[in-house]
Design a protein around this motif. Structure first.
Motif, PDB file in Angstrom:
ATOM      1  N   MET A 230       0.846  -1.178   0.000  1.00  0.00           N
ATOM      2  CA  MET A 230       0.000   0.000   0.000  1.00  0.00           C
ATOM      3  C   MET A 230       0.894   1.245   0.000  1.00  0.00           C
ATOM      4  N   THR A 231       0.621   2.149  -0.907  1.00  0.00           N
ATOM      5  CA  THR A 231       1.357   3.398  -0.995  1.00  0.00           C
ATOM      6  C   THR A 231       0.690   4.424  -0.088  1.00  0.00           C
ATOM      7  N   ASP A 232       1.493   5.051   0.748  1.00  0.00           N
ATOM      8  CA  ASP A 232       0.991   6.060   1.683  1.00  0.00           C
ATOM      9  C   ASP A 232       0.807   7.383   0.945  1.00  0.00           C
ATOM     10  N   GLN A 233      -0.394   7.897   0.962  1.00  0.00           N
ATOM     11  CA  GLN A 233      -0.710   9.137   0.256  1.00  0.00           C
ATOM     12  C   GLN A 233       0.061  10.324   0.831  1.00  0.00           C
ATOM     13  N   ASN A 234       0.220  10.385   2.139  1.00  0.00           N
ATOM     14  CA  ASN A 234       0.950  11.502   2.757  1.00  0.00           C
ATOM     15  C   ASN A 234       2.421  11.498   2.340  1.00  0.00           C
ATOM     16  N   LEU A 235       3.032  10.323   2.327  1.00  0.00           N
ATOM     17  CA  LEU A 235       4.429  10.203   1.914  1.00  0.00           C
ATOM     18  C   LEU A 235       4.584  10.533   0.432  1.00  0.00           C
ATOM     19  N   ALA A 236       3.667  10.049  -0.389  1.00  0.00           N
ATOM     20  CA  ALA A 236       3.738  10.315  -1.830  1.00  0.00           C
ATOM     21  C   ALA A 236       3.616  11.810  -2.123  1.00  0.00           C
ATOM     22  N   ARG A 237       2.752  12.509  -1.413  1.00  0.00           N
ATOM     23  CA  ARG A 237       2.630  13.962  -1.594  1.00  0.00           C
ATOM     24  C   ARG A 237       3.938  14.669  -1.267  1.00  0.00           C
ATOM     25  N   GLY A 238       4.555  14.295  -0.156  1.00  0.00           N
ATOM     26  CA  GLY A 238       5.808  14.917   0.239  1.00  0.00           C
ATOM     27  C   GLY A 238       6.929  14.642  -0.752  1.00  0.00           C
ATOM     28  N   VAL A 239       7.025  13.399  -1.214  1.00  0.00           N
ATOM     29  CA  VAL A 239       8.079  13.042  -2.166  1.00  0.00           C
ATOM     30  C   VAL A 239       7.858  13.762  -3.501  1.00  0.00           C
ATOM     31  N   PHE A 240       6.622  13.825  -3.969  1.00  0.00           N
ATOM     32  CA  PHE A 240       6.334  14.514  -5.232  1.00  0.00           C
ATOM     33  C   PHE A 240       6.653  16.003  -5.119  1.00  0.00           C
ATOM     34  N   LEU A 241       6.250  16.638  -4.019  1.00  0.00           N
ATOM     35  CA  LEU A 241       6.545  18.054  -3.832  1.00  0.00           C
ATOM     36  C   LEU A 241       8.051  18.298  -3.736  1.00  0.00           C
ATOM     37  N   ALA A 242       8.765  17.395  -3.088  1.00  0.00           N
ATOM     38  CA  ALA A 242      10.222  17.524  -3.003  1.00  0.00           C
ATOM     39  C   ALA A 242      10.850  17.403  -4.392  1.00  0.00           C
ATOM     40  N   ALA A 243      10.356  16.470  -5.206  1.00  0.00           N
ATOM     41  CA  ALA A 243      10.902  16.303  -6.556  1.00  0.00           C
ATOM     42  C   ALA A 243      10.644  17.544  -7.410  1.00  0.00           C
ATOM     43  N   VAL A 244       9.451  18.108  -7.323  1.00  0.00           N
ATOM     44  CA  VAL A 244       9.141  19.317  -8.094  1.00  0.00           C
ATOM     45  C   VAL A 244      10.000  20.479  -7.620  1.00  0.00           C
ATOM     46  N   SER A 245      10.136  20.641  -6.321  1.00  0.00           N
ATOM     47  CA  SER A 245      10.928  21.766  -5.808  1.00  0.00           C
ATOM     48  C   SER A 245      12.402  21.608  -6.175  1.00  0.00           C
ATOM     49  N   LEU A 246      12.918  20.393  -6.139  1.00  0.00           N
ATOM     50  CA  LEU A 246      14.309  20.167  -6.538  1.00  0.00           C
ATOM     51  C   LEU A 246      14.515  20.425  -8.030  1.00  0.00           C
ATOM     52  N   ALA A 247      13.551  20.028  -8.842  1.00  0.00           N
ATOM     53  CA  ALA A 247      13.679  20.251 -10.280  1.00  0.00           C
ATOM     54  C   ALA A 247      13.731  21.742 -10.598  1.00  0.00           C
ATOM     55  N   PHE A 248      12.835  22.517 -10.005  1.00  0.00           N
ATOM     56  CA  PHE A 248      12.835  23.956 -10.268  1.00  0.00           C
ATOM     57  C   PHE A 248      14.027  24.649  -9.621  1.00  0.00           C
ATOM     58  N   GLY A 249      14.380  24.229  -8.428  1.00  0.00           N
ATOM     59  CA  GLY A 249      15.512  24.850  -7.742  1.00  0.00           C
ATOM     60  C   GLY A 249      16.828  24.591  -8.453  1.00  0.00           C
ATOM     61  N   LEU A 250      17.041  23.354  -8.868  1.00  0.00           N
ATOM     62  CA  LEU A 250      18.274  23.044  -9.590  1.00  0.00           C
ATOM     63  C   LEU A 250      18.294  23.715 -10.962  1.00  0.00           C
ATOM     64  N   GLY A 251      17.133  23.806 -11.597  1.00  0.00           N
ATOM     65  CA  GLY A 251      17.058  24.510 -12.879  1.00  0.00           C
ATOM     66  C   GLY A 251      17.400  25.981 -12.741  1.00  0.00           C
ATOM     67  N   ALA A 252      16.913  26.602 -11.686  1.00  0.00           N
ATOM     68  CA  ALA A 252      17.224  28.015 -11.448  1.00  0.00           C
ATOM     69  C   ALA A 252      18.699  28.186 -11.111  1.00  0.00           C
TER      70      ALA A 252
END
Length: 141
Positions: A1-23
């Protein structure tokens, strides 16, 4: 079972890292006295990363919630976004905003014509504010 709370945090971290590293990699940062074009996106993505890390840590202390997807709702939101882009380009941004709100409203748990009208009017007012106060070139009327 995938934890929805953990998945939200990991997805948000991936998006923030992608934009931050791009900048960081593609734009000069400058200094706080004389900011470059990469400083603001880097700071916003850093704040999002802090929030994402807090969400990941929090997911370890709360009961897991099973993750589920609604293909119908994802499809409705995609149609709403694509319709907004198309109608804004072909007709007018106000028409695109109204279309987006009313189609996305079908993905909600309850549909309210009055609520959709209020949200549409509010978003059009924000777009007018961006156009007139900030001088952005938006295709409104």
């Amino acid at each position: 079972m995938t934890d929805q709370n953990l998945a939200r945090g990991v997805f948000l971290a991936a998006v923030s890292l992608a934009f931050g590293l791009g900048a960081y990699m593609h734009y000069p940062l400058g200094t706080f006295n004389r900011a470059g074009p990469g400083l603001f996106p880097l700071m916003v993505s850093s704040l999002l990363l802090v929030i994402a890390l807090a969400m990941i840590v929090r997911s370890r202390f709360v009961a897991p919630i099973a993750m589920h997807f609604s293909v119908k709702n994802i499809g409705l939101l995609m149609v709403a976004l694509c319709g907004f882009a198309t109608l804004s380009k072909l007709l007018d941004m106000a028409v695109g905003i109204t279309f987006m709100v009313f189609v996305a409203g079908f993905a909600a748990t309850s549909y309210s014509f009055k609520r959709n009208c209020i949200i549409s009017a509010s978003l059009i007012a924000v777009a007018f504010g961006f156009q007139h106060l900030l001088g952005l070139n938006l295709p409104l009327f």
